[in-house]
Design a protein around this motif. Structure first.
Motif: not given
Length: 179
Positions: A39-45
């Motif tokens: 989830a964290f990486q999804g928003l960061g991406q």
């Protein structure tokens, strides 16, 4: 030293190894919670690759958050990333010194908005200026960016994530103030 273990690809089940396609310290720590890491990486991406906000301005907002938080990890990473997206050394020095007189008006506005997000939310006057200069989507992306990176710096501090050796030269060239 981080407060939780750094995991490597071989520590993860095959279907989670993609979480470490960029095996930076932060991602290696967050994979202790694979769902959270995803989830964290999804928003960061999305922020880095999908946002409609100008990349230089996006990175300047992130740098402002990192500078205020005195986050060595965030600052060093986004000095490097920012330079890849058009942030100039003079932009970085302006954030460091607080002297924004050499920056264009949009950059000054973005830095002010980021500072206000850090301190609790943008004022009506700043919001109105943002709305006059950005589409609603860009404005939303700016607020999402600053808010997300407020969370990132808190995670980094709470887990005591270490700056990787490859990023140390950025801290040496653009040091944070001594505590």
């Amino acid at each position: 030293m981080a407060r939780i273990p750094y995991l490597d690809s071989e520590d993860l089940p095959e279907d989670q190894r993609d979480l470490l396609k960029r095996p930076i310290s932060l991602h290696r720590a967050l994979t202790n919670s694979p769902g959270g890491a995803r989830a964290f990486q999804g928003l960061g991406q999305y922020i880095r690759h999908g946002s409609k906000l100008d990349p230089r301005l996006r990175e300047m907002a992130i740098l402002q958050v990192g500078w205020i938080a005195r986050s060595a990890y965030e600052w060093s990473h986004h000095v490097k990333i920012g330079m890849e997206f058009g942030v100039a050394e003079t932009d970085i020095r302006a954030i460091m010194s607080g002297d924004e007189s050499g920056l264009d008006g949009l950059a000054r506005l973005v830095l002010r908005a980021a500072r206000e997000v850090v301190s609790g939310g943008t004022s009506q006057a700043t919001h109105d200026q943002l709305a006059a200069n950005f589409s609603t989507e860009e404005l939303t992306d700016l607020i999402l960016t600053a808010g997300f990176y407020c969370a990132v710096v808190r995670v980094l501090a709470s887990l005591e994530i270490d700056v990787e050796p490859d990023y140390m030269p950025y801290l040496e060239k653009f040091p944070l103030p001594r505590a």
